[in-house]
Design a protein around this motif. Structure first.
Motif, PDB file in Angstrom:
ATOM      1  N   TYR A 218      36.551  34.504  35.797  1.00 52.06           N
ATOM      2  CA  TYR A 218      37.066  35.485  34.845  1.00 52.06           C
ATOM      3  C   TYR A 218      35.892  35.874  33.959  1.00 52.06           C
ATOM      4  CZ  TYR A 218      41.601  33.755  36.344  1.00 52.06           C
ATOM      5  OH  TYR A 218      42.696  33.411  37.095  1.00 52.06           O
TER       6      TYR A 218
ATOM      7  N   THR B 154      44.903  34.331  31.380  1.00 45.73           N
ATOM      8  CA  THR B 154      44.591  35.054  32.615  1.00 45.73           C
ATOM      9  C   THR B 154      45.339  36.377  32.727  1.00 45.73           C
ATOM     10  OG1 THR B 154      46.257  33.786  33.838  1.00 45.73           O
ATOM     11  CG2 THR B 154      43.995  32.946  33.857  1.00 45.73           C
TER      12      THR B 154
ATOM     13  N   HIS C 129      29.809  39.394  42.588  1.00 45.00           N
ATOM     14  CA  HIS C 129      30.417  39.880  43.828  1.00 45.00           C
ATOM     15  C   HIS C 129      29.770  39.220  45.047  1.00 45.00           C
ATOM     16  CE1 HIS C 129      33.450  42.885  42.772  1.00 45.00           C
ATOM     17  NE2 HIS C 129      32.828  42.830  41.609  1.00 45.00           N
TER      18      HIS C 129
ATOM     19  N   LYS D 188      37.758  34.172  43.825  1.00 44.82           N
ATOM     20  CA  LYS D 188      38.453  35.350  43.308  1.00 44.82           C
ATOM     21  C   LYS D 188      37.809  35.787  41.997  1.00 44.82           C
ATOM     22  CE  LYS D 188      42.661  33.415  45.035  1.00 44.82           C
ATOM     23  NZ  LYS D 188      43.081  32.144  44.552  1.00 44.82           N
TER      24      LYS D 188
ATOM     25  N   SER E 137      38.423  27.052  37.240  1.00 46.32           N
ATOM     26  CA  SER E 137      38.115  28.460  37.034  1.00 46.32           C
ATOM     27  C   SER E 137      36.935  28.520  36.083  1.00 46.32           C
ATOM     28  CB  SER E 137      39.305  29.191  36.409  1.00 46.32           C
ATOM     29  OG  SER E 137      40.397  29.190  37.281  1.00 46.32           O
TER      30      SER E 137
ATOM     31  N   HIS F 248      42.094  41.527  35.046  1.00 45.60           N
ATOM     32  CA  HIS F 248      42.576  42.343  36.157  1.00 45.60           C
ATOM     33  C   HIS F 248      41.580  42.279  37.312  1.00 45.60           C
ATOM     34  CE1 HIS F 248      39.666  45.135  34.417  1.00 45.60           C
ATOM     35  NE2 HIS F 248      40.274  44.931  33.272  1.00 45.60           N
ATOM     36  N   THR F 249      41.980  42.794  38.445  1.00 41.85           N
ATOM     37  CA  THR F 249      41.110  42.756  39.631  1.00 41.85           C
ATOM     38  C   THR F 249      40.172  43.950  39.714  1.00 41.85           C
ATOM     39  OG1 THR F 249      42.855  43.782  40.956  1.00 41.85           O
ATOM     40  CG2 THR F 249      42.720  41.362  41.002  1.00 41.85           C
ATOM     41  N   HIS F 250      40.318  44.908  38.819  1.00 37.56           N
ATOM     42  CA  HIS F 250      39.371  46.027  38.754  1.00 37.56           C
ATOM     43  C   HIS F 250      38.124  45.501  38.037  1.00 37.56           C
ATOM     44  CE1 HIS F 250      37.810  50.072  38.480  1.00 37.56           C
ATOM     45  NE2 HIS F 250      37.530  49.829  37.208  1.00 37.56           N
ATOM     46  N   THR F 251      37.097  45.182  38.806  1.00 35.73           N
ATOM     47  CA  THR F 251      35.944  44.476  38.245  1.00 35.73           C
ATOM     48  C   THR F 251      34.690  45.327  38.135  1.00 35.73           C
ATOM     49  OG1 THR F 251      35.387  43.631  40.437  1.00 35.73           O
ATOM     50  CG2 THR F 251      36.776  42.232  39.044  1.00 35.73           C
TER      51      THR F 251
ATOM     52  N   SER G 248      38.217  30.675  40.938  1.00 37.72           N
ATOM     53  CA  SER G 248      38.163  32.027  40.397  1.00 37.72           C
ATOM     54  C   SER G 248      37.189  32.095  39.229  1.00 37.72           C
ATOM     55  CB  SER G 248      39.549  32.485  39.952  1.00 37.72           C
ATOM     56  OG  SER G 248      40.143  31.515  39.131  1.00 37.72           O
TER      57      SER G 248
ATOM     58  N   PHE H 189      38.044  38.238  38.484  1.00 35.75           N
ATOM     59  CA  PHE H 189      38.903  38.948  37.549  1.00 35.75           C
ATOM     60  C   PHE H 189      38.045  39.344  36.350  1.00 35.75           C
ATOM     61  CE2 PHE H 189      41.448  35.874  39.853  1.00 35.75           C
ATOM     62  CZ  PHE H 189      42.486  36.659  40.327  1.00 35.75           C
TER      63      PHE H 189
END
Length: 161
Positions: free
Chosen positions: A65, A145, A84, A93, A5, A149-152, A63, A95
């Protein structure tokens, strides 16, 4: 194949990128270049590209972060679009969390004598007439982690002009 990650702080300089295996920091990459230059340079060395650094060939980024604000407005927009795009192309992914996760300061410089302020409940606002030094950001030794959150979407706090 090793699965890693990334933790990324690119809301100001220097840009910090941490490589994590099992949520433990294994390597730190720091750049004093602007995000426009630093982000492509860092990630082309990590991802399977012609310029990939051979020491990362056995790693796959699962992922990322990252700090989605507050911070430099331009850096936030650029980081958002860049990450993105990577997420779509490389199936990574994403986060996000507040920039305050990556600092022990309660102020992050905004403009002039105005700073972003995070209170003890995690609310972020603008504080005026604060002479703040440049905020120092760090990469945690262990990545929490659960704080992401997934609201990026970028976290813009500044008032409209």
């Amino acid at each position: 194949m090793r699965y890693i990650s990334i933790a990324l702080v690119s809301v100001g300089l220097p840009i910090k990128c941490g490589l994590y295996e099992n949520q433990t920091l294994i390597e730190e990459i720091i750049s004093d270049e602007l995000p426009l230059v630093a982000l492509p340079r860092i990630f082309e060395s990590l991802l399977p590209t012609p310029k990939q650094n051979p020491m990362y060939r056995d790693m796959k980024i699962e992922s990322i972060y990252y700090a989605n604000g507050p911070g430099s407005f331009t850096a936030l927009k650029l980081t958002h679009i860049f990450l993105h795009t990577l997420a779509m192309v490389y199936d990574i992914k994403l986060f996000a969390t507040s920039s305050f996760y990556f600092t022990s300061d309660c102020y992050i410089k905004a403009f002039g004598t105005t700073c972003f302020y995070c209170d003890c409940e995690g609310n972020i606002s603008l504080a005026h007439n604060i002479m703040s030094k440049n905020t120092s950001f760090f990469l945690p030794k262990t990545l929490d982690t659960a704080r992401f959150h997934t609201h990026t979407q970028p976290l813009y706090i500044l008032p409209p002009v």
